[in-house]
Design an enzyme around this catalytic site. Structure first.
Site: not given
Ligand code: PLP
Length: 394
Positions: A206-207, A353
């Protein structure tokens, strides 16, 4: 070629520098998801698992995501959230080194990765130690006590990027298992998992991959390891024959053993459609444009806003696709900036950021964003009471 802004729905006048947290909506998504709801779910109903290929989606999409990170066909599968994929990879890695007790990570890692390690350790009850060192000290800390080195490739706060191949090599030289979290790398910087020879990689979609809020995560297992993994989350869809409904668990002989339960079909459909925005674009194009945008933003902000301190590496080779500045009034300033139509985000205690995604950001956006930021700092617009209120999500 870049940017390809017309492939996205971005609100008029908005400069979106948060594609590193939640990518914007690709235009290809709404109609495709609408069709999946109306036609596939609405008409096919339960038959959709076969007729619409829903059951094959996690592995099919795994292969497409694999292309972004240098993972060969059949080594990557989608599902669940990243926290769960971290848990699965770590559990498998620890069982590969049963006599070693140390999980090595760094203080820049994202908290959920560390929390999942804590929870898994206490559940195992085998006295594992989660050892955190400064990101610059990781290589020196890889000793023969270390079972697993678990790192996020690009630091979510500072954008600092680890040397994936060198650290993996150091881990393997010490007999440790290597796990990379690619949350801020997949779709942001070129990654070659095969060349790195790492054991596991995980990431979210989702990023930078624009799969939408709640889009599923992915997990990669090096091909020679797949059949040796004893899955900690032994759900029925990781079973060799889920519809044989056997009473005992028998993992699938493929990467599908890392599946757990019913996949989020609508989210996966959104992600699959979202990947169309990458047509004709390579990670090399993205990387070159991303470096230029980040370098420009650093120069503009340092020139216009000397009150802010760069906390990202100045050297583009040591940086992912984001730039962060420390500023004591960072939270309020980010709120004021969002009100002025530039969306970035804030990470405690004082970090502003900004993510740069060359698919829809160009140099004009960068200069305009820096100008709006300068105006807020010069006029102290961040002092307004409405910008002091902390939201639940920052
Ligand atoms: C965004 C992010 C997550 C998010 O984890 P979800 O289980 O998808 O909420 C986990 N680890 C890192 C390094 C992230 O940047």
């Amino acid at each position: 070629m870049l940017p390809v802004k017309d492939r996205f729905h971005i609100p008029e006048g908005l400069i979106y520098l948060d594609g590193n947290s939640l990518g914007p909506l690709p235009k290809s998504v709404p109609a495709r998801v609408g069709e999946a709801v109306q036609k596939e779910w609405g008409q096919s109903l339960i038959r959709g698992w076969n007729s619409e290929g829903w059951m094959a989606q996690p592995a099919r999409l795994g292969d497409r995501i694999g292309d972004f990170v240098g993972a060969p066909t059949g080594t990557t599968v989608l599902g669940d959230t990243l926290s769960l994929k971290v848990y699965q990879a770590l559990a498998a890695a620890l069982s590969m080194r049963p006599t070693r007790k140390v999980i090595l990570s760094d203080t820049g890692n994202f908290p959920t990765d560390l929390y999942m390690a804590e929870g898994l350790s206490s559940m195992l009850g085998r006295d594992h130690e989660l050892r955190l060192v400064d990101p610059t000290d990781v290589t020196a800390a890889i000793t023969d006590e270390v079972a697993v080195v678990m790192l996020t490739h690009v630091d979510y706060r500072t954008g600092r990027m680890h040397d994936m191949n060198a650290i993996t090599q150091a881990a393997h030289n010490a007999g440790a298992v290597m796990i990379w979290d690619l949350a801020h790398s997949a779709g942001a910087v070129p990654v070659d998992l095969t060349a790195s020879h790492c054991d596991f990689a995980v990431g979210c979609t989702y990023k930078y991959l624009n799969g939408g809020p709640g889009a599923p995560a992915f997990i990669y297992v090096r091909p020679d390891l797949i059949e040796t993994i004893d899955p900690a989350l032994s759900g029925w869809l990781g079973h060799d024959a889920p519809f044989a409904f056997e009473p005992g668990y028998r993992p699938a002989p493929s990467i599908e053993r890392m599946r757990v339960g019913t996949p989020p079909v609508l989210q996966m459909t959104a992600l699959e459609a979202a990947l169309d925005v990458w047509d004709g674009i390579t990670m090399q194009d993205i990387r070159a444009a991303s470096i230029a945008l980040c370098d420009l933003f650093i120069a503009e902000v340092e020139n216009r806003c000397p009150e802010l301190t760069l906390v990202s590496p100045r050297d583009a080779n040591a940086r992912g696709s984001q730039v962060s500045f420390a500023f004591d009034h960072g939270y309020a300033t980010m709120q004021a900036l969002i009100a002025a139509g530039v969306i970035g985000d804030f990470r405690a205690p004082n970090i502003m950021r900004f993510g740069f995604t060359p698919l829809f950001i160009d140099a004009g956006d960068v200069t305009e964003a820096a100008q709006r930021l300068e105006h807020i700092i010069k006029t102290k617009a961040y002092e307004a009471p409405e910008y002091q209120i902390r939201n639940r999500v920052t």
